[in-house]
Design a protein around this motif. Structure first.
Motif, PDB file in Angstrom:
ATOM      1  N   MET A 190      -0.843   5.020   2.725  1.00 42.97           N
ATOM      2  CA  MET A 190      -1.065   3.666   2.240  1.00 42.97           C
ATOM      3  C   MET A 190       0.169   3.205   1.478  1.00 42.97           C
ATOM      4  O   MET A 190       0.819   4.009   0.814  1.00 42.97           O
ATOM      5  N   PHE A 191       0.464   1.925   1.575  1.00 44.64           N
ATOM      6  CA  PHE A 191       1.636   1.376   0.895  1.00 44.64           C
ATOM      7  C   PHE A 191       1.333   1.231  -0.605  1.00 44.64           C
ATOM      8  O   PHE A 191       0.367   0.575  -0.984  1.00 44.64           O
ATOM      9  N   VAL A 192       2.144   1.875  -1.433  1.00 47.86           N
ATOM     10  CA  VAL A 192       1.977   1.763  -2.890  1.00 47.86           C
ATOM     11  C   VAL A 192       3.163   0.989  -3.441  1.00 47.86           C
ATOM     12  O   VAL A 192       4.273   1.515  -3.499  1.00 47.86           O
ATOM     13  N   PRO A 193       2.967  -0.268  -3.848  1.00 46.81           N
ATOM     14  CA  PRO A 193       4.109  -1.057  -4.330  1.00 46.81           C
ATOM     15  C   PRO A 193       4.417  -0.771  -5.801  1.00 46.81           C
ATOM     16  O   PRO A 193       3.635  -0.126  -6.491  1.00 46.81           O
ATOM     17  N   PHE A 239       6.902   0.966  -7.385  1.00 44.34           N
ATOM     18  CA  PHE A 239       7.503   2.175  -7.937  1.00 44.34           C
ATOM     19  C   PHE A 239       9.018   2.237  -7.714  1.00 44.34           C
ATOM     20  O   PHE A 239       9.643   3.224  -8.091  1.00 44.34           O
ATOM     21  N   VAL A 242     -12.924  12.595  -9.428  1.00 39.26           N
ATOM     22  CA  VAL A 242     -12.913  11.298  -8.727  1.00 39.26           C
ATOM     23  C   VAL A 242     -14.235  11.109  -7.980  1.00 39.26           C
ATOM     24  O   VAL A 242     -14.873  10.059  -8.085  1.00 39.26           O
ATOM     25  N   PHE A 253      -4.725   7.540 -13.400  1.00 35.45           N
ATOM     26  CA  PHE A 253      -3.510   7.166 -12.669  1.00 35.45           C
ATOM     27  C   PHE A 253      -3.858   6.762 -11.234  1.00 35.45           C
ATOM     28  O   PHE A 253      -3.323   5.781 -10.706  1.00 35.45           O
ATOM     29  N   PHE A 254      -4.776   7.506 -10.600  1.00 37.76           N
ATOM     30  CA  PHE A 254      -5.183   7.180  -9.226  1.00 37.76           C
ATOM     31  C   PHE A 254      -5.895   5.822  -9.165  1.00 37.76           C
ATOM     32  O   PHE A 254      -5.768   5.096  -8.186  1.00 37.76           O
ATOM     33  N   TYR A 269      -5.212   3.313 -11.144  1.00 38.00           N
ATOM     34  CA  TYR A 269      -4.106   2.355 -11.278  1.00 38.00           C
ATOM     35  C   TYR A 269      -3.393   2.177  -9.933  1.00 38.00           C
ATOM     36  O   TYR A 269      -3.107   1.055  -9.498  1.00 38.00           O
ATOM     37  N   ILE A 270      -3.152   3.293  -9.237  1.00 37.71           N
ATOM     38  CA  ILE A 270      -2.496   3.248  -7.918  1.00 37.71           C
ATOM     39  C   ILE A 270      -3.391   2.499  -6.921  1.00 37.71           C
ATOM     40  O   ILE A 270      -2.907   1.673  -6.149  1.00 37.71           O
ATOM     41  N   LYS A 291      -3.183  -1.139  -7.328  1.00 35.28           N
ATOM     42  CA  LYS A 291      -1.913  -1.633  -6.789  1.00 35.28           C
ATOM     43  C   LYS A 291      -1.976  -1.733  -5.261  1.00 35.28           C
ATOM     44  O   LYS A 291      -1.491  -2.696  -4.669  1.00 35.28           O
ATOM     45  N   ILE A 292      -2.580  -0.717  -4.627  1.00 32.85           N
ATOM     46  CA  ILE A 292      -2.696  -0.710  -3.159  1.00 32.85           C
ATOM     47  C   ILE A 292      -3.572  -1.881  -2.699  1.00 32.85           C
ATOM     48  O   ILE A 292      -3.194  -2.637  -1.797  1.00 32.85           O
ATOM     49  N   ARG A 299      -9.077   5.081  -4.253  1.00 36.22           N
ATOM     50  CA  ARG A 299      -8.596   6.130  -5.174  1.00 36.22           C
ATOM     51  C   ARG A 299      -9.007   7.518  -4.694  1.00 36.22           C
ATOM     52  O   ARG A 299      -8.279   8.482  -4.863  1.00 36.22           O
ATOM     53  N   TYR A 335      -6.739   8.152  -1.547  1.00 32.80           N
ATOM     54  CA  TYR A 335      -5.342   8.368  -1.959  1.00 32.80           C
ATOM     55  C   TYR A 335      -5.151   9.758  -2.559  1.00 32.80           C
ATOM     56  O   TYR A 335      -4.213  10.470  -2.209  1.00 32.80           O
TER      57      TYR A 335
END
Lengths: 181, 181
Positions: free
Chosen positions: A56-59, A61, A159, B77-78, B80-81, B84-85, B138, B141
């Motif tokens: 997946m694209f993670v913008p 960074f 998670v 953190f995941f 947050y990622i 963003k995705i 999340r 990912y």
């Protein structure tokens, strides 16, 4: 580069463009059926499959990667752990050094591990010895004691459990409201 | 339980006590030569080696472990990622949902991922859809895209490089001062 994950079918700007997997700066996930048809056709013509990015694209960074950001945070965490280890050792056999380190911690934040160690080194010659010990302990702890496989398992479990709990709580809350209404 | 690492020789309270390795609550590292002599003698008598804990004692984590604390931070953190995705996906094909999510982020902190998702679910039915997508992303990912082995390598490298840099900077600084003085 545009990427699609849960997004409508979208053709890539160039079908055989290169992917920078190592640095993690550009990541994408092509799921479109059109892409698969094109890929199949290309394989039939060329006899080999083109490189494929399944991420997946993670913008946001830039030149770094999410892994680098997480590693930087872990480094600060290892410094915090090393300070705790050294304090526990000093408490029993060197109360004077323990008090000095505790006093230093009360004045200096441990959020940035490197800044903390840099300042500790420059405080006095006694503090310098403590700083060198902290540097050595954080390296030894990260390489030998920290259970990396356990971290991975725990993160997956957390998670999954959090996702289930959040959805269950929401369903219970809304069904309760519906029953009342 | 007392532990020694860089500490003077110290006899354990009980030589053959059990260690709670799995939970990570009590960790120690016996380096004392006395211990090794005792261990050798015991092996000669019993024919087998006693269980040995090779870890440094990390205090202050109670029932949890450093790995659990790090995994909890990674979970945030995941999230947050994942946000963003999802934002990157929405920006191109659903600007309305993108604006709604951005507006929600401006009002709610992302520091605690679970709290953020819980609040997002309860904002409106449209926001609920976005929250479910973030939860799914999340999880996907962390399990599929995040490079765990790379994280480990980067963390080792960063700790080593930081240690070298901190010591080099200090040596350069002090040798410069000595030359001037």
């Amino acid at each position: 580069m545009e990427c699609c994950y849960w997004a409508p079918s979208r053709l890539p700007p160039a079908f055989s463009h290169s992917f920078s997997r190592g640095s993690g700066t550009e990541r994408c996930y092509w799921t479109s059926p059109t892409i698969w048809r094109l890929r199949k056709r290309q394989r039939a013509y060329t006899g080999y499959d083109v490189p494929r990015c399944q991420k997946m694209f993670v913008p946001g960074f830039g030149e770094a990667s999410p892994e680098a950001k997480a590693a930087r945070n872990l480094q600060n965490f290892f410094t915090y752990i090393a300070v705790k280890i050294v304090l526990a050792q000093l408490e029993s056999y060197n109360p004077e050094a323990y008090s000095e380190l505790m006093e230093f911690i009360s004045r200096n934040s441990l959020n940035d591990g490197d800044k903390f160690c840099g300042r500790l080194m420059r405080e006095s010659s006694r503090h310098q010895g403590l700083a060198l010990r902290i540097l050595e302990v954080r390296s030894a702890y990260s390489k030998r004691d920290f259970e990396w496989e356990n971290l991975k398992k725990l993160a997956f479990k957390m998670v999954d459990e959090s996702n289930t709990r959040l959805m269950r709580d929401y369903v219970l809350e809304t069904s309760h409201m519906e029953n009342e209404g």
